[in-house]
Each structure stands twice: as structure tokens, then as C-alpha cells.
Design a protein around this motif. Structure first.
Motif, PDB file in Angstrom:
ATOM      1  N   VAL A   1       1.861  -3.470 -10.683  1.00 50.13           N
ATOM      2  CA  VAL A   1       2.371  -2.413 -11.347  1.00 50.13           C
ATOM      3  C   VAL A   1       3.068  -3.083 -12.546  1.00 50.13           C
ATOM      4  N   GLU A   2       3.363  -2.106 -13.283  1.00 50.02           N
ATOM      5  CA  GLU A   2       4.109  -2.417 -14.717  1.00 50.02           C
ATOM      6  C   GLU A   2       5.261  -1.455 -14.905  1.00 50.02           C
ATOM      7  N   ARG A   3       6.405  -1.956 -15.683  1.00 49.32           N
ATOM      8  CA  ARG A   3       7.455  -0.982 -16.021  1.00 49.32           C
ATOM      9  C   ARG A   3       7.156  -0.648 -17.315  1.00 49.32           C
ATOM     10  N   ALA A   4       7.388   0.744 -17.796  1.00 50.78           N
ATOM     11  CA  ALA A   4       7.418   0.951 -18.978  1.00 50.78           C
ATOM     12  C   ALA A   4       8.492   2.199 -19.328  1.00 50.78           C
ATOM     13  N   VAL A   5       8.704   2.443 -20.635  1.00 48.69           N
ATOM     14  CA  VAL A   5       9.867   3.533 -20.809  1.00 48.69           C
ATOM     15  C   VAL A   5       9.498   4.892 -20.650  1.00 48.69           C
ATOM     16  N   ASP A   6      10.111   5.475 -20.181  1.00 50.84           N
ATOM     17  CA  ASP A   6       9.763   6.840 -19.837  1.00 50.84           C
ATOM     18  C   ASP A   6       9.819   7.718 -21.374  1.00 50.84           C
ATOM     19  N   PRO A   7       8.739   8.110 -21.719  1.00 53.88           N
ATOM     20  CA  PRO A   7       8.570   8.707 -23.033  1.00 53.88           C
ATOM     21  C   PRO A   7       9.724  10.028 -23.411  1.00 53.88           C
ATOM     22  N   ALA A   8       9.789  10.650 -22.027  1.00 53.46           N
ATOM     23  CA  ALA A   8      11.021  11.924 -21.957  1.00 53.46           C
ATOM     24  C   ALA A   8      12.252  11.367 -21.859  1.00 53.46           C
ATOM     25  N   ASP A   9      12.670  10.146 -21.508  1.00 61.25           N
ATOM     26  CA  ASP A   9      13.949   9.454 -21.687  1.00 61.25           C
ATOM     27  C   ASP A   9      13.996   8.102 -21.783  1.00 61.25           C
ATOM     28  N   THR A  10      14.198   7.687 -23.087  1.00 56.46           N
ATOM     29  CA  THR A  10      14.100   6.176 -23.186  1.00 56.46           C
ATOM     30  C   THR A  10      15.257   5.241 -22.470  1.00 56.46           C
TER      31      THR A  10
ATOM     32  N   GLY B   1       0.771  -1.284  -0.053  1.00 60.93           N
ATOM     33  CA  GLY B   1       0.054   0.051   0.313  1.00 60.93           C
ATOM     34  C   GLY B   1       0.828   1.382   0.160  1.00 60.93           C
ATOM     35  N   PHE B   2       1.932   1.249   0.734  1.00 58.64           N
ATOM     36  CA  PHE B   2       2.783   2.452   0.866  1.00 58.64           C
ATOM     37  C   PHE B   2       3.514   2.486  -0.642  1.00 58.64           C
ATOM     38  N   VAL B   3       4.022   1.422  -1.122  1.00 54.27           N
ATOM     39  CA  VAL B   3       4.748   1.492  -2.583  1.00 54.27           C
ATOM     40  C   VAL B   3       3.568   1.997  -3.718  1.00 54.27           C
ATOM     41  N   LEU B   4       2.412   1.317  -3.508  1.00 56.90           N
ATOM     42  CA  LEU B   4       1.312   1.970  -4.812  1.00 56.90           C
ATOM     43  C   LEU B   4       1.028   3.530  -4.532  1.00 56.90           C
ATOM     44  N   GLN B   5       0.947   4.048  -3.422  1.00 51.51           N
ATOM     45  CA  GLN B   5       0.744   5.336  -3.090  1.00 51.51           C
ATOM     46  C   GLN B   5       1.859   6.078  -3.657  1.00 51.51           C
ATOM     47  N   ALA B   6       3.066   5.821  -3.013  1.00 52.33           N
ATOM     48  CA  ALA B   6       4.307   6.437  -3.508  1.00 52.33           C
ATOM     49  C   ALA B   6       4.579   6.189  -4.874  1.00 52.33           C
ATOM     50  N   ILE B   7       4.183   5.473  -5.655  1.00 57.40           N
ATOM     51  CA  ILE B   7       4.090   5.615  -7.221  1.00 57.40           C
ATOM     52  C   ILE B   7       3.394   6.545  -7.719  1.00 57.40           C
ATOM     53  N   GLY B   8       2.335   6.640  -7.219  1.00 58.25           N
ATOM     54  CA  GLY B   8       1.338   7.699  -7.394  1.00 58.25           C
ATOM     55  C   GLY B   8       0.705   7.677  -9.053  1.00 58.25           C
ATOM     56  N   PRO B   9       0.120   8.625  -9.492  1.00 61.64           N
ATOM     57  CA  PRO B   9      -0.857   8.320 -10.656  1.00 61.64           C
ATOM     58  C   PRO B   9       0.141   8.618 -12.070  1.00 61.64           C
ATOM     59  N   GLN B  10       1.199   9.407 -11.768  1.00 62.63           N
ATOM     60  CA  GLN B  10       2.350   9.577 -13.017  1.00 62.63           C
ATOM     61  C   GLN B  10       3.293   8.636 -13.157  1.00 62.63           C
ATOM     62  N   GLY B  11       3.495   7.870 -12.096  1.00 66.73           N
ATOM     63  CA  GLY B  11       4.611   6.844 -12.411  1.00 66.73           C
ATOM     64  C   GLY B  11       5.657   7.344 -11.525  1.00 66.73           C
ATOM     65  N   THR B  12       6.688   6.536 -11.473  1.00 66.84           N
ATOM     66  CA  THR B  12       8.018   7.075 -11.036  1.00 66.84           C
ATOM     67  C   THR B  12       9.228   5.969 -11.133  1.00 66.84           C
ATOM     68  N   THR B  13      10.253   6.435 -10.902  1.00 66.17           N
ATOM     69  CA  THR B  13      11.519   5.528 -11.080  1.00 66.17           C
ATOM     70  C   THR B  13      11.649   4.659  -9.824  1.00 66.17           C
ATOM     71  N   ALA B  14      12.661   3.691 -10.026  1.00 68.20           N
ATOM     72  CA  ALA B  14      13.049   2.815  -8.561  1.00 68.20           C
ATOM     73  C   ALA B  14      13.847   3.824  -7.748  1.00 68.20           C
ATOM     74  N   VAL B  15      14.673   4.626  -8.319  1.00 64.38           N
ATOM     75  CA  VAL B  15      15.450   5.676  -7.453  1.00 64.38           C
ATOM     76  C   VAL B  15      14.603   6.527  -6.866  1.00 64.38           C
ATOM     77  N   GLU B  16      13.575   7.298  -7.336  1.00 68.47           N
ATOM     78  CA  GLU B  16      12.577   7.958  -6.740  1.00 68.47           C
ATOM     79  C   GLU B  16      11.739   7.307  -5.648  1.00 68.47           C
ATOM     80  N   LEU B  17      11.369   6.153  -6.309  1.00 66.27           N
ATOM     81  CA  LEU B  17      10.580   5.238  -5.186  1.00 66.27           C
ATOM     82  C   LEU B  17      11.652   4.979  -4.097  1.00 66.27           C
ATOM     83  N   GLY B  18      12.456   4.529  -3.850  1.00 67.50           N
ATOM     84  CA  GLY B  18      13.491   4.350  -2.920  1.00 67.50           C
ATOM     85  C   GLY B  18      13.664   5.651  -2.169  1.00 67.50           C
ATOM     86  N   ARG B  19      13.848   6.736  -2.700  1.00 68.36           N
ATOM     87  CA  ARG B  19      13.772   8.197  -1.786  1.00 68.36           C
ATOM     88  C   ARG B  19      12.519   8.354  -1.102  1.00 68.36           C
ATOM     89  N   THR B  20      11.571   8.238  -1.793  1.00 73.00           N
ATOM     90  CA  THR B  20      10.112   8.437  -1.322  1.00 73.00           C
ATOM     91  C   THR B  20       9.895   7.617   0.137  1.00 73.00           C
TER      92      THR B  20
END
Length: 149
Positions: A77-86, A37-56
């Protein structure tokens, strides 16, 4: 001075979370764990990276990555390529993950109503107001997993 107060707070939290997860299991989410539950909330609606998730969450990138991998295996969860930085992978909550979060919210509201019926609505409101006075304003501090480690 009583050393029982922090234990009672922890026990109340634990009781609510255990009841929440037992009900989630009955509603089709038997693999959900409190950390999820903590992890899903920390990911949020926009998604996040593992580094950002760990920090949060207050955990290492490796610990966050391991949790993401476990949640990916069970469909939350699913992982996807960041459209801003492949070169970057973004972790996103799936429909199944959102279903678990929505159901969790409904279960927590039912628990709140039960507490109000048991304690009295006025007493519960007073307790919540007193806790607001004694705790930081930001209730969405999600680093409890790292703090417990």
C-alpha cells in the motif's frame, strides 16, 4: 449435538488460508499474512482512510494504522494526500498489492477445483448452497479481524 461442526468450519478455513499463503510465498509474496488480504480488500480500488479502514475491519484506528504502516513498508500500500481534502491521507493498494490479490484469487479457484475433484462437483455445490442458506447474504463482511480480537 456435535461441537465439532464450528471447529471443522474453522479448520477448513484455516487449511485453505494456510495453503493460499504458502503458495503466495512461492509466487513472490512471502510477507503476505492472512490479515493483509482482509486489509487490501477493505481498502478497495478507490482507497480509504485509516479511520474508515478501522471501521470496516472492526478494529481501532490505531490498529488499522499500524497494519497500514506494515503493509507500506513491504510495498503493498501507499499513502497519498486526498485530492478532495489535503488534510486527509488516503491509503491505496499498490501494483504489488493488486498482484497479491489477483494471485490469491487464482489460488482460491484452484483450491475450489481440487475440492470439487475430491468431494465431487455436486456435493461441493450442495455444500455451498447449504452454507448460503445458513449464513448472511453479504459474503464480503471484512470485520473478521476485529471479531477475532
Amino acid at each position: 449435538m456435535s461441537s465439532e461442526l464450528p471447529l471443522r468450519f474453522l479448520l477448513a478455513f484455516r487449511t485453505m488460508i494456510d495453503e493460499l499463503h504458502a503458495e503466495l510465498a512461492r509466487q513472490g509474496h512471502p510477507d503476505m499474512r492472512p490479515m493483509h488480504g482482509f486489509v487490501l480488500q477493505a481498502i478497495g480500488p478507490q482507497g480509504t482512510t485509516a479511520v474508515e479502514l478501522g471501521r470496516t475491519l472492526g478494529v481501532s484506528k490505531q490498529a488499522a494504522g499500524k497494519t497500514v504502516e506494515a503493509l507500506e513498508q513491504i510495498g503493498y500500500v501507499e499513502r497519498a494526500v486526498d485530492p478532495a481534502d489535503t488534510r486527509r491521507k488516503i491509503v491505496k493498494v499498490t501494483d504489488r498489492g493488486y498482484d497479491a490479490l489477483i494471485r490469491s484469487g487464482e489460488i482460491l479457484r484452484r483450491q475450489h477445483r481440487r475440492w470439487a475433484e475430491t468431494l465431487g462437483a455436486d456435493r461441493l455445490a450442495a455444500l455451498e448452497n447449504d452454507l448460503r442458506k445458513m449464513t448472511p447474504e453479504n459474503v464480503w463482511k471484512l470485520d473478521a479481524p476485529g471479531w477475532f480480537s
